[in-house]
Design a protein around this motif. Structure first.
Motif, PDB file in Angstrom:
ATOM      1  N   ASN A 446      36.095  47.558  37.943  1.00 59.54           N
ATOM      2  CA  ASN A 446      35.898  48.007  39.326  1.00 59.54           C
ATOM      3  C   ASN A 446      34.597  48.796  39.474  1.00 59.54           C
ATOM      4  OD1 ASN A 446      38.331  46.877  40.166  1.00 59.54           O
ATOM      5  ND2 ASN A 446      39.501  48.729  39.688  1.00 59.54           N
ATOM      6  N   LEU A 447      34.297  49.639  38.474  1.00 63.38           N
ATOM      7  CA  LEU A 447      33.053  50.400  38.507  1.00 63.38           C
ATOM      8  C   LEU A 447      31.848  49.476  38.412  1.00 63.38           C
ATOM      9  CD1 LEU A 447      34.192  53.294  36.167  1.00 63.38           C
ATOM     10  CD2 LEU A 447      33.399  53.608  38.514  1.00 63.38           C
ATOM     11  N   GLY A 448      31.959  48.477  37.555  1.00 64.91           N
ATOM     12  CA  GLY A 448      30.872  47.513  37.426  1.00 64.91           C
ATOM     13  C   GLY A 448      30.623  46.769  38.726  1.00 64.91           C
ATOM     14  N   ASP A 449      31.716  46.441  39.425  1.00 60.95           N
ATOM     15  CA  ASP A 449      31.561  45.759  40.715  1.00 60.95           C
ATOM     16  C   ASP A 449      30.847  46.661  41.715  1.00 60.95           C
ATOM     17  OD1 ASP A 449      32.858  43.578  39.668  1.00 60.95           O
ATOM     18  OD2 ASP A 449      34.809  44.060  40.571  1.00 60.95           O
ATOM     19  N   LEU A 450      31.191  47.975  41.708  1.00 64.78           N
ATOM     20  CA  LEU A 450      30.523  48.909  42.612  1.00 64.78           C
ATOM     21  C   LEU A 450      29.036  49.025  42.288  1.00 64.78           C
ATOM     22  CD1 LEU A 450      32.946  51.976  43.025  1.00 64.78           C
ATOM     23  CD2 LEU A 450      32.139  50.448  44.821  1.00 64.78           C
ATOM     24  N   LEU A 451      28.727  49.088  40.988  1.00 66.13           N
ATOM     25  CA  LEU A 451      27.346  49.299  40.560  1.00 66.13           C
ATOM     26  C   LEU A 451      26.530  48.012  40.526  1.00 66.13           C
ATOM     27  CD1 LEU A 451      28.014  51.768  37.593  1.00 66.13           C
ATOM     28  CD2 LEU A 451      27.068  52.345  39.835  1.00 66.13           C
ATOM     29  N   GLY A 452      27.233  46.884  40.535  1.00 63.52           N
ATOM     30  CA  GLY A 452      26.525  45.614  40.388  1.00 63.52           C
ATOM     31  C   GLY A 452      26.025  45.416  38.971  1.00 63.52           C
ATOM     32  N   ARG A 453      26.776  45.946  37.988  1.00 65.55           N
ATOM     33  CA  ARG A 453      26.375  45.856  36.581  1.00 65.55           C
ATOM     34  C   ARG A 453      27.579  45.480  35.726  1.00 65.55           C
ATOM     35  NH1 ARG A 453      21.430  48.366  36.190  1.00 65.55           N
ATOM     36  NH2 ARG A 453      20.907  49.731  37.960  1.00 65.55           N
ATOM     37  N   ASP A 454      27.306  44.795  34.632  1.00 66.73           N
ATOM     38  CA  ASP A 454      28.350  44.453  33.677  1.00 66.73           C
ATOM     39  C   ASP A 454      28.405  45.563  32.636  1.00 66.73           C
ATOM     40  OD1 ASP A 454      30.145  43.432  31.919  1.00 66.73           O
ATOM     41  OD2 ASP A 454      29.046  41.578  31.471  1.00 66.73           O
ATOM     42  N   LEU A 455      29.389  46.441  32.746  1.00 62.98           N
ATOM     43  CA  LEU A 455      29.457  47.596  31.853  1.00 62.98           C
ATOM     44  C   LEU A 455      29.928  47.232  30.450  1.00 62.98           C
ATOM     45  CD1 LEU A 455      30.836  50.335  34.287  1.00 62.98           C
ATOM     46  CD2 LEU A 455      28.479  49.866  33.623  1.00 62.98           C
ATOM     47  N   ARG A 456      30.279  45.964  30.240  1.00 59.46           N
ATOM     48  CA  ARG A 456      30.573  45.527  28.866  1.00 59.46           C
ATOM     49  C   ARG A 456      29.280  45.341  28.072  1.00 59.46           C
ATOM     50  NH1 ARG A 456      33.963  40.306  30.356  1.00 59.46           N
ATOM     51  NH2 ARG A 456      32.122  40.186  31.715  1.00 59.46           N
ATOM     52  N   ASP A 457      28.171  45.236  28.795  1.00 61.41           N
ATOM     53  CA  ASP A 457      26.856  45.086  28.169  1.00 61.41           C
ATOM     54  C   ASP A 457      26.383  46.460  27.688  1.00 61.41           C
ATOM     55  OD1 ASP A 457      23.680  43.623  29.272  1.00 61.41           O
ATOM     56  OD2 ASP A 457      24.189  44.768  27.481  1.00 61.41           O
ATOM     57  N   PRO A 458      26.173  46.670  26.378  1.00 62.56           N
ATOM     58  CA  PRO A 458      25.755  47.984  25.867  1.00 62.56           C
ATOM     59  C   PRO A 458      24.492  48.514  26.534  1.00 62.56           C
ATOM     60  CG  PRO A 458      26.413  46.556  24.063  1.00 62.56           C
ATOM     61  CD  PRO A 458      26.375  45.696  25.290  1.00 62.56           C
ATOM     62  N   GLU A 459      23.559  47.620  26.870  1.00 58.86           N
ATOM     63  CA  GLU A 459      22.327  48.075  27.511  1.00 58.86           C
ATOM     64  C   GLU A 459      22.612  48.668  28.892  1.00 58.86           C
ATOM     65  OE1 GLU A 459      19.912  47.604  24.427  1.00 58.86           O
ATOM     66  OE2 GLU A 459      19.263  48.298  26.398  1.00 58.86           O
ATOM     67  N   GLN A 460      23.479  47.992  29.638  1.00 63.14           N
ATOM     68  CA  GLN A 460      23.833  48.495  30.961  1.00 63.14           C
ATOM     69  C   GLN A 460      24.584  49.831  30.858  1.00 63.14           C
ATOM     70  OE1 GLN A 460      22.982  47.241  33.923  1.00 63.14           O
ATOM     71  NE2 GLN A 460      21.830  45.567  32.964  1.00 63.14           N
ATOM     72  N   LEU A 461      25.447  49.951  29.858  1.00 57.55           N
ATOM     73  CA  LEU A 461      26.207  51.184  29.676  1.00 57.55           C
ATOM     74  C   LEU A 461      25.278  52.337  29.299  1.00 57.55           C
ATOM     75  CD1 LEU A 461      29.083  52.238  29.823  1.00 57.55           C
ATOM     76  CD2 LEU A 461      29.343  51.745  27.391  1.00 57.55           C
ATOM     77  N   ARG A 462      24.272  52.053  28.450  1.00 57.62           N
ATOM     78  CA  ARG A 462      23.310  53.097  28.091  1.00 57.62           C
ATOM     79  C   ARG A 462      22.501  53.539  29.309  1.00 57.62           C
ATOM     80  NH1 ARG A 462      23.042  50.534  22.942  1.00 57.62           N
ATOM     81  NH2 ARG A 462      21.482  49.022  23.643  1.00 57.62           N
ATOM     82  N   LEU A 463      22.180  52.583  30.170  1.00 58.50           N
ATOM     83  CA  LEU A 463      21.440  52.917  31.389  1.00 58.50           C
ATOM     84  C   LEU A 463      22.256  53.877  32.262  1.00 58.50           C
ATOM     85  CD1 LEU A 463      18.852  52.208  33.045  1.00 58.50           C
ATOM     86  CD2 LEU A 463      20.238  50.497  34.219  1.00 58.50           C
ATOM     87  N   VAL A 464      23.537  53.582  32.397  1.00 60.17           N
ATOM     88  CA  VAL A 464      24.417  54.461  33.178  1.00 60.17           C
ATOM     89  C   VAL A 464      24.539  55.823  32.498  1.00 60.17           C
ATOM     90  CG1 VAL A 464      26.797  54.797  33.958  1.00 60.17           C
ATOM     91  CG2 VAL A 464      25.692  52.569  34.231  1.00 60.17           C
ATOM     92  N   HIS A 465      24.588  55.811  31.160  1.00 58.66           N
ATOM     93  CA  HIS A 465      24.669  57.055  30.399  1.00 58.66           C
ATOM     94  C   HIS A 465      23.468  57.951  30.703  1.00 58.66           C
ATOM     95  CE1 HIS A 465      24.829  59.041  26.138  1.00 58.66           C
ATOM     96  NE2 HIS A 465      25.251  59.857  27.088  1.00 58.66           N
TER      97      HIS A 465
END
Length: 479
Positions: A446-465
């Motif tokens: 649900n968070l990924g849908d809000l952000l328009g990002r695939d949070l399973r992708d480590p790169e995307q998760l690091r960006l959010v971090h």
């Protein structure tokens, strides 16, 4: 309702009533109205608290069965007394022994009304007593209001509350929003219940007086915020001290006067205590503004899944405590030994989750809190690198990446911070949060849908971090 007790009516010399039956304690009963009726089945016409007058025109009061039935009906209807009109030309010149016996059996007050006393005289006597009671009560209310206003303006709150306690014959105390008694006194059980009610009220939308789980204990708000609570518990006082309406007037007036007295006493801004970008002397000065003396052996508690603004509002009223919000659902609270149990009580009543609870000193507290919120040690190379980013650019980047999260429920944000901190989205996150892995997966989807990002992708998760850390830095800089 104004109270006229039966004994006052029976003792009226002008009426010369002849009492034939008077059960123990009957004179203290409250009289609601004086009413004359000749209806035999009178029980269906009574509402309780009446003094009933009759001449026995339709009931043979000299007949044992008829008088027994009539007395039982009068008692069943809730009347407090029965008066028999006597005289020439009336059914009875004396009170029949049969109705006396029936009244004694029912525990009913019975009196005779002599011929020279008309029923309307009894009604007028009751009305005069009620008017006198009304005047007495008005005087008592005005006197109480003047006394409390004068004491608040002069000797102070403690004396004012003692005066109120004496006038009401009740336990009375003033509590601050965090449930700490600041004037007056209650029993230990009443203090605990009043404190819990005050804290719960801060997290609810309910307004006005707050009922509690303890019989007779009610909290009256002092101001709309409120700035305090006026806690009152009945102690079986004389009901004639004040009618419910007059009592309510005295209490609401006292609450208004307390609000005037307490205006300007709101907690000071001590957010610098947990600002890592503020010098230690400045943090120390802010900490002492909380009323704390100790600087070592402090506790730093991180609370999640709470309305952070309400938690910090309550914490601000505690001596030796200061807090900062991580976001709308997370707060860190620094507290001394005395405030620590109170902070945990607030957390429990707010149904908060205690994510961290560490022993710190004043010097390390701010950096520890920033590390919790940012998901990394603020002394690390990454934190140092992010600290060199232009604040305006950092805030713009964080808003661009995290902006859509304004619509995210607090529970989702807890999951996101844990995933960002660990750099993964699987079992370790579920284990840390005590959630099922499918729940974690659903939150992140649900968070990924809000952000328009695939949070399973480590790169995307690091960006959010990184964005979370930059936002925390931006929030801290604005404190």
């Amino acid at each position: 309702m104004l109270v006229v007790v039966l004994g006052e009516l029976l003792d009226s010399q002008a009426l010369s009533l002849e009492v034939h039956c008077e059960p123990a304690g009957a004179r203290t009963q409250s009289v609601r109205i004086v009413h004359a009726s000749e209806v035999p089945s009178i029980d269906s016409w009574l509402r309780g608290g009446e003094v009933l007058l009759t001449v026995g025109a339709l009931v043979d009061l000299a007949d044992p069965a008829a008088s027994a039935d009539y007395a039982a009906r009068v008692r069943a209807g809730g009347a407090v007394a029965l008066g028999i009109g006597l005289g020439e030309g009336l059914p009875h010149s004396e009170v029949p022994p049969t109705i006396v016996a029936a009244a004694k059996k029912e525990g009913l007050v019975l009196f005779g009304v002599p011929q020279r006393t008309a029923f309307v005289d009894v009604v007028d006597a009751f009305t005069s007593l009620r008017e006198a009671e009304y005047a007495r009560e008005l005087h008592a209310v005005a006197s109480a209001q003047r006394s409390i206003a004068g004491l608040l303006a002069g000797p102070g709150m403690e004396r004012a509350i003692e005066s109120l306690r004496s006038r009401l014959g009740a336990e009375v105390a003033v509590l601050n929003p965090a449930g700490v008694v600041i004037a007056g006194g209650l029993t230990a059980a009443a203090v605990a219940e009043a404190a819990a009610t005050a804290v719960r009220a801060a997290f609810s939308a309910s307004a006005g007086p707050q009922e509690t789980g303890l019989s007779g204990l009610v909290l009256y708000p002092v101001g709309s915020a409120p700035l305090a609570w006026l806690a009152v518990r009945d102690a079986g006082s004389d009901p004639r001290s004040f009618s419910p309406r007059a009592r309510s007037l005295v209490l609401t007036t006292t609450a208004a006067l307390l609000h005037i007295s307490l205006s300007g006493t709101e907690p000071q801004d001590v957010s610098a205590v947990l600002n890592p970008h503020v010098s230690l002397p400045e943090r120390r000065a802010a900490w002492h503004l909380t009323g704390a003396e100790e600087e070592g052996e402090l506790r730093l508690v991180c609370l999640e899944r709470v309305p952070a603004d309400r938690v910090l509002w309550l914490v601000g009223w505690l001596a030796g405590a200061a807090g900062v919000a991580g976001d709308s659902a997370t707060a860190a609270v620094l507290c001394g030994p005395r405030a620590y149990p109170q902070v945990l009580r607030i957390a429990r009543l707010a149904s908060a989750e205690v994510r961290e609870d560490a022993e710190v000193d004043l010097e390390s507290a701010a950096h520890t809190a920033a590390g919790w919120f940012g998901g990394a040690d603020p002394q690390s190379e990454l934190a140092g690198l992010l600290g060199s980013v232009d604040p305006t650019a950092a805030a713009r980047f964080a808003d661009r990446v995290l902006g859509p999260l304004a619509k995210a429920p607090p529970a989702w944000m807890v999951t996101l911070r844990a995933a960002a901190r660990q750099g993964q989205t699987g079992e370790p996150v579920a284990a840390e949060l005590g959630l099922h892995r499918h729940t974690v997966r659903a939150h992140l989807k649900n968070l990924g849908d809000l952000l328009g990002r695939d949070l399973r992708d480590p790169e995307q998760l690091r960006l959010v971090h990184v964005a979370l850390q930059l936002r925390e830095r931006s929030l801290t800089d604005r404190m």
